[in-house]
Each structure stands twice: as C-alpha cells, then as structure tokens.
Design an enzyme around this catalytic site. Structure first.
Site, PDB file in Angstrom:
ATOM      1  N   GLU A 136      -1.581  -2.409 -10.137  1.00 52.29           N
ATOM      2  CA  GLU A 136      -1.517  -3.534  -9.205  1.00 52.29           C
ATOM      3  C   GLU A 136      -0.391  -4.509  -9.542  1.00 52.29           C
ATOM      4  OE1 GLU A 136      -2.813  -3.503  -6.473  1.00 52.29           O
ATOM      5  OE2 GLU A 136      -4.464  -2.087  -6.668  1.00 52.29           O
ATOM      6  N   GLU A 158       0.831  -1.214   0.000  1.00 49.41           N
ATOM      7  CA  GLU A 158       0.000   0.000   0.000  1.00 49.41           C
ATOM      8  C   GLU A 158       0.860   1.258   0.000  1.00 49.41           C
ATOM      9  OE1 GLU A 158      -2.967  -0.572  -0.724  1.00 49.41           O
ATOM     10  OE2 GLU A 158      -2.917  -2.704  -0.253  1.00 49.41           O
TER      11      GLU A 158
END
Length: 854
Positions: A316, A294
């Site tokens: 991602e 993150e």
C-alpha cells in the site's frame, strides 16, 4: 461481549503454512440466500514448514461434504474453520474437495460474497475469502485459479481471462498465482463501457467498465484515467499489463474505495461514475487517482504481494507513492504535493499523536481491518519518498527494476524490499528501517547561527512516546534545505541534509550575508519542524521562496499564528497577515490552484491540534468563531478585489476536469466564500441557479446553507437530484457539514429519518456521520455532549450489521484527550457504553480499547 478474548496476532509468531497449493478450481451455483460453492484444491507439503495439523479458515459456512483424494472426511470444526489432524493426512500431495452453502443476501458485513441491488459481488481483502469457502486465507498462500459461475444473470465475471461460456454459465482462468484476498466474482445485469489498449510490446487488451443500466454515460473519465495509468506505468516503471482483459465493476454497496483483484477491480461507484452535472472537480481528481492506484497494484500488490498482513505497507505505501507520482505528472506537481501533505497532516499526524498511533509496520493486531490506516498508506508512501530522495532517481529506478526481477511471484517482506535497495545502491539502510518499526511523528528543533561567512543549522530530533513505545531511537531523515539572500535571490539551491543523530550541525560556508533558510522543502520527510521564525521572515518566504511547498507553508504558518493569537489572546486579525494574503490572492503569476490553497485557512481540527501541541486546551466552538472572524477580516481586506477575481476565474466554454480549469474553479469557489460574508449570499444564490456543473452548484449550496437562503436551496437541490444516488450522498453530507454548529445535530437527526436515507449503504451512512463528526468539529463538540451520544448510538446500531464500518467510525473519538475535562468525561462515558454493548464485534472492541488506552 463477543470475541472479548480475541487472539492477539504477533509478527514474531509468523510460520509458513503447512502446505502449498498447485491449483484451485471453484464452482459457484449462485442463489441469493443459498449459494453453493464447490472447491477442488491441489495441496502438497510445504518444505519450508515444520508440518502440523491441517487447518483451513472458514466463517459463516455450512459444510455439505468434504473429501480428500475422493474419500469422505469429517474434520473438526468451529467458528473459525476446520482442522484435520496431521496423522490423518496423506504424506505427499493430495486433493481437497468440499461443498459449502453461503447466504450472500444475508451478508450485511459486505465481506466475502454478498448482494448489492441484485448484483453478486465480493470483497476478500483482508480475510473475506474464508466467508466463501474453506481455505488457508492468508497472503503467502498463492495459487492459480479456475472459476466456473452458474447463474441465469447475463454478466458473469471473475479473475483472469475468459476461458469458456454457455447459456447460464461462464468459466474464467487466471494464469498468475495469487493469494485468496485477490479473488473476485461479480454477477449481475450490467452493461459495459468498453475500450481497448495496446501495450508497449504490442499486446492487445480489452478494457471494460461494468455498471448498472443508466450509468454507462458516466464512465468516460474513468476509462481515460485507466488508459493514462497503463501508459504511465509502462513509461515510468517499465510495467506492462499481463492479461487479455481488464475489467472494472462499479458497486454501490462497498466498505472501501476500491479493490485491486487481479484483472477484475471492484470499485465503490463514487470512484468510477462522473459527469460534469453530477461530479465535482474533487470527484474527478479522486477517480483519476484511485483508478491509477488500483491499476498500479497489478505489479505492486498482485504480482508481488505481502508475506503476511504485517507487511501491508509494502504494497500500500509503495502503490500510494506511485499514484501520487502519477497525479503529480497529470496535474500540478506543487499543488498535488501540498494537497498530499494536507491529507497526511489531517489524518496521519492526528493518528500518530493519539491512542491509535502504531508503526508503519505494526508488530501485533487483533483485527487486521483496523490497520488499513493513514499510517500504513500515507506515511508508508512518505517512507518510500524519503528512500527515493536518499538513493536518488537513478538508484531508485535500479532498485525497483531489481525488486520486480527478484520478487515477481513472491509474497515479500519489508526486509526483502530494503535488501533490494541495499544491493542496488550499496547503502546500509539498517537505521532507515526504523521508519517501519517506530511509531510517532519526529519533532525537529532547529536553531541557526551566522559568523564569518559560515551559516550553521543545528537540528535536534525527538519522537514523543506512543502506545507501547516509550523511548525512540534517532531516525535517518532527509531534510531538503535551500538558502535565500536578503534580497530574495537563492544563494544555495536545494540540498539534501542526511540527519541521522539525536543532534547534528550542518554548515554552509562562503556566504556574504546571513541567509534566510528554507527548511524541509517539498516536505522531504514526515516530521514537524519547530524553529522560532518572525512574522517578517515568514512573509519574506511567502513572497520569495522558490520552493512552492515552502512558499505555501510560510503563509500557512502565518495564518496559524494569527488564528492562535485571536483564539488564546483575543487579538484582532493581524493587518500584516491580511496584506500578505491579499498580495497572493491577486498575484496573476501564481497558479490559481496554489492561490486557492494559500487563501484556505487551517481547518478547525488542525487548529485544535496546534493549540494542544502548544500546551493549550482547545475549545472547538471558540476555534470556529475565531476562524469565521478571520475569514470575515480577509473578505473585508479584499472587498474591492473579490468581484473582479470572481469574474476572471469564470471558466469559459464546456466543463473540463483538467487541472487548469479545476484550479480556476477552486479559486473562484474560495472567492465566493469570502464574498458571501459581504453580500449575505447574493452572489452564491445566482451561481446556484445558473451553474452548469456540480462543482459550482455544490459550492454555492454550501455557502447558502448557513444563510437565510439555505432551506430553499436545500429543498431545490433535493428536488433536482433526488434520483441520483451519488449526488444525494453529497446532499446528506453538506447539510450538517455547513450548518451553524448549534443547529447541525438537529439537522442530522432530521436527515436520519428522511425517506432517502439508507444506513446500510456505507456511502450514505458515511455522508451523514462524517458531515457532522468530521466536517463540523464545533457541532460535534458542542458543550452539551449530545452529539457524542448520537454518534455512539449509531456505532452501536451499525456494529452487528457491519463491524468494519462501525470500527472505522469509532476512530473519530481518537483525539478526545486534547479537550477539556467535561468533554473528556462525556466522550469516555460514550466509549465505555459502546464497550459494554453485548456481542460487540472484535473490530469495534479493539478500537474502543485502544482509544481508551485499556
């Protein structure tokens, strides 16, 4: 069925939004059931758009009023948003203002603004912001946000830097443009575990992990992981943090693992909170990796985001690759790579081989939430890894520096990403781009020949048909190969073969004898290699290969061959395999974590897919029984060595989550599993009573559950940990997971009525369902089909409250076509029953239709 005619969205239909946004001002007047959101948004025409009506997304909103440039307007509205005709808009810039009312407490879907144990929190990726206010809720519309929160709660947080505060209010300003999916707000009675960090350029940053009172002593490892992530990103990628404060909030009710909202990351509590008594080594490992993931999104996802949701793999896949690099640097590179490949094969290869197969960049979807998949994440990371292999470390670094320089502040595409590499390295990547557009796992067939000092490898590639894609074109595949002499010496070190044709031959000259090939070292590409290899050659590679991954892979292949023979031919465990595994187990020169991985047999689901690929029909019950038999044979072969190994791997001193200690505990836990097959749980019982850490206590409990000592141990564990919500999640999962398959469903049914079971909490629900459905395949696939009905009942129950969770759960039916006709028919019946459910969500309806092949 609700949304039965839900719109299919296509990549080819992309059009820029009609307007750009200069600034967003939001005011939240928080109330559990009647929060008011006032927005003021500065729009201007987008020169890249051809114009058209002005449409703002909005769902489950009550519009109080709306204005354009201070004048009231009455837009046309429906369940998806509102529209103002182009003719009614000002020709140039204008200010949109509105006030809406929303119901956070009634938001059980956990998208948008919702309540979690008295705390307000948000989840806006992918399309949750439209449940907060009317807005162009798409990733290519980026803006600077200023947020005011009004509430009597003591902690009021949003993105960016704190701007001002007073009694009952706080304001936040985020100077970096972002899309709406990165918006975040948290308000609650929280306490902070605080620290600070100084960037490489000398900028101070305040760090806070916000938790419920009583959890503040479980944040130290997460904070340490955060600081290590920040340092690593500076050293390896040259990326500094860009705000004055970095906040993390731990939330109990959360559909996902964590969310990278700019400056205000929101985490599922299980990926933040840890103490030696309550968290396992696996928990610590996950916390480290997810905190890093993150944080790394700050640049690969936030500063550079994706133009549309079809480009999800851009942020991602790249960020997963970066967090894998980080974890390899923090721990054992070899062990981490093996663990990543195990995950890839268990989740993504299964996905690629079934009805849910899709490209890394899909070309259409109904619900984007259904494409947060292993293909987008894990295979997307493998594609980045292959690209790095092809261009080399220096080329990769040059390209990434150019990517950050060229696209900072952009909403980018895969084409932008590949163009950077072409410009930085001079390579033509048009063929490589097929990795983003073709679904399926390539199968490589390898043959070899040796003559007159020349060793040749001939490789053919074929990718099986997948839904919507029948014929596949050859991929560009980097294959890492090394050659060993018959005495075990490496005669050709790792060499990258660039395999780009349907069939290609690679030659190695001036060799004195026929070598033993080590193919696909470090798992250099996400492919399946088919080559006729003798058991003797596999044992040789297990003993001598200098590549740790292929050393492990050889033992894994041996285990699969032995298990397959036991399952299909009724053979006994091969003594040669048992001897080879025994040598690895007692080889003190090997990393204990590596030895633990080598001793771990292929999973039952892995064996089911292996048998299916070989043309057999797998029976999960037989697979379970034969796997247990092989474990028993391994225990018998190692009987004299196990007690000493168990004692040697006892880690002295206070608990530490470091890689060395975790590896020793991992091997000790594996040894404990074998010992339990010999002493009926005596050693496990002692460890259960004396363990001073959750890793060993939970391992002991898992071994005791299928024995006569199980009921007492389960009750004792509950009595000890009933007030710790995350430990109780483990308790709910381990019982169906470790129970005798024929008894697991009855245990799950008992647990669903337990006073501590709350199915609306995603963690608790997933613990129970996954414990049976994913962790105990023989229980899920019992011949009577009762577990199928039980699971389908749960999906139907969950869907109205939380469609995301229901849709992800139903994906567990994806491998149904590999089983016998009776099981297929029972699963088909349950899927059709789900599909016929009145008002089924579009999320779940899409997944069921894809699984059925409709």
């Amino acid at each position: 069925m609700k949304d039965a005619q839900a719109q299919v969205i296509h990549l080819s239909d992309y059009k820029p939004f009609t307007h750009l946004i200069d600034a967003v001002h939001l005011t939240f007047r928080l109330d559990p059931s009647a929060t008011r959101v006032v927005s003021r948004i500065a729009f201007r025409p987008n020169p890249a758009s051809k114009g058209g009506d002005f449409k703002l997304d909005g769902e489950h909103l009550t519009l109080i009023w709306a204005k354009i440039d201070g004048k009231p307007v009455l837009p046309t509205s429906d369940d998806s948003g509102l529209v103002i005709a182009a003719a009614d808009l000002p020709d140039g810039p204008f200010t949109w203002e509105s006030e809406v009312e929303i119901d956070p407490d009634g938001n059980t879907a956990l998208e948008g603004l919702y309540m979690s144990n008295g705390m307000y929190c948000t989840q806006c990726e992918a399309e949750g912001f439209r449940k907060i206010t009317y807005f162009p809720d798409r990733p290519d519309v980026m803006a600077v946000y200023t947020v005011r929160i009004e509430s009597d709660l003591p902690v009021l947080l949003s993105n960016g830097n704190p701007a001002a505060s007073g009694k009952g209010w706080a304001e936040w300003h985020d100077p970096w443009p972002k899309p709406a999916y990165l918006f975040a707000l948290v308000a609650g009675d929280l306490v902070a575990h605080s620290d600070d960090f100084t960037t490489a350029s000398g900028k101070p940053v305040d760090l806070n992990i916000w938790v419920r009172k009583g959890d503040e002593d479980k944040c130290a490892y997460a904070m340490d992981a955060l600081k290590r992530s920040m340092t690593w990103d500076e050293q390896v990628y040259g990326r500094e943090y860009d705000l004055d404060v970095f906040n993390i909030v731990a939330v109990d009710d959360f559909n996902m693992g964590a969310m990278e909202n700019k400056g205000l990351n929101i985490f599922n509590s299980k990926y933040v909170l840890a103490s030696p008594a309550t968290a396992t080594d696996t928990d610590y490992d996950l916390i480290e990796g997810i905190i890093a993931h993150e944080y790394f999104h700050n640049w690969t996802g936030n500063r550079i985001t994706c133009r549309d949701w079809f480009q999800l793999c851009l942020k991602e896949g790249l960020t997963v690759f970066r967090d894998q690099q980080f974890s390899q640097d923090m721990r054992s590179r070899a062990v981490k790579r093996i663990e990543d490949v195990l995950q890839l094969r268990a989740r993504q290869f299964r996905e690629d081989s079934g009805p849910l197969a899709h490209p890394v960049r899909p070309d259409s979807f109904v619900e984007i939430n259904n494409f947060y998949t292993a293909t987008v994440y894990e295979k997307g990371a493998e594609v980045i890894g292959m690209l790095k292999t092809l261009v080399g470390d220096d080329g990769y670094k040059t390209a990434l520096d150019l990517y950050f320089e060229r696209h900072d502040g952009d909403a980018a595409t895969i084409e932008d990403w590949l163009k950077v590499f072409e410009d930085a390295t001079g390579r033509d990547l048009s063929q490589f781009k097929r990795w983003y557009s073709q679904a399926g796992t390539p199968r490589l067939t390898v043959t070899d020949d040796f003559k007159d000092g020349r060793y040749s490898l001939t490789i053919k590639q074929e990718t099986p048909p997948t839904p919507g894609q029948r014929k596949k074109q050859p991929q560009l595949i980097p294959i890492a190969v090394g050659l060993l002499n018959p005495n075990g010496d490496e005669v050709v070190p790792t060499t990258i073969l660039e395999f780009s044709e349907a069939e290609q031959t690679f030659a190695f000259d001036n060799l004195a004898s026929r070598p033993v090939p080590s193919i696909l070292r470090h798992f250099s590409a996400p492919v399946i290699v088919n080559r006729k290899v003798s058991a003797e050659e596999r044992a040789f590679l297990l003993a001598h290969d200098t590549d740790p991954f292929n050393k492990w892979e050889s033992g894994r292949a041996l285990a699969k061959e032995v298990l397959s023979a036991m399952i299909t031919d009724g053979k006994a465990a091969d003594p040669a395999f048992l001897d080879a595994i025994a040598r690895v187990a007692v080889d003190d020169s090997l990393d204990p974590a590596f030895r633990a991985l080598a001793l771990a047999l292929p999973s039952e689901d892995d064996m089911a897919q292996t048998l299916f690929d070989a043309g057999a029909t797998p029976d999960p019950v037989i697979i379970h029984d034969k796997r247990e038999a092989l474990l028993g044979a391994m225990a018998g072969r190692l009987e004299n060595d196990l007690p000493g190994l168990y004692r040697t791997m006892a880690v002295p001193g206070p608990y530490s989550p470091d890689a060395k200690a975790a590896g020793e505990r991992d091997l000790r836990g594996t040894v404990l599993g074998l010992m339990t097959r010999l002493d009926e749980g005596k050693t496990a019982g002692t460890l259960f009573e004396t363990a001073d850490n959750m890793t060993e206590q939970l391992a002991a409990l898992g071994q005791l559950i299928p024995t006569d000592h199980g009921p007492a141990a389960v009750e004792s564990f509950h009595d000890q940990w009933q007030n710790d919500r995350l430990v109780m999640d483990k308790w709910f999962m381990i019982q169906p997971a470790r129970s005798v398959p024929a008894e697991a469903l009855a245990i799950a049914r008992t647990l669903e009525t337990h006073k501590d079971f709350n199915w609306k909490n995603p963690n608790r629900l997933r613990s129970l369902l996954n414990g049976l459905v994913m962790a105990n395949p023989a229980a899920f696939h019992q011949p009577d089909g009762a577990a199928y009905t039980w699971f389908a009942d749960w999906i139907i129950r969950i869907d109205p409250a939380n469609p995301q969770i229901a849709a992800r759960a139903v994906g567990s039916f994806d491998s149904w076509r590999r089983y016998d006709e009776d099981r297929q028919q029972m699963i088909r019946t349950e899927l059709q029953r789900i599909k016929r459910t009145p008002d089924l969500s579009a999320n779940t309806a899409e997944m069921v239709s894809r699984i059925l092949g409709d």
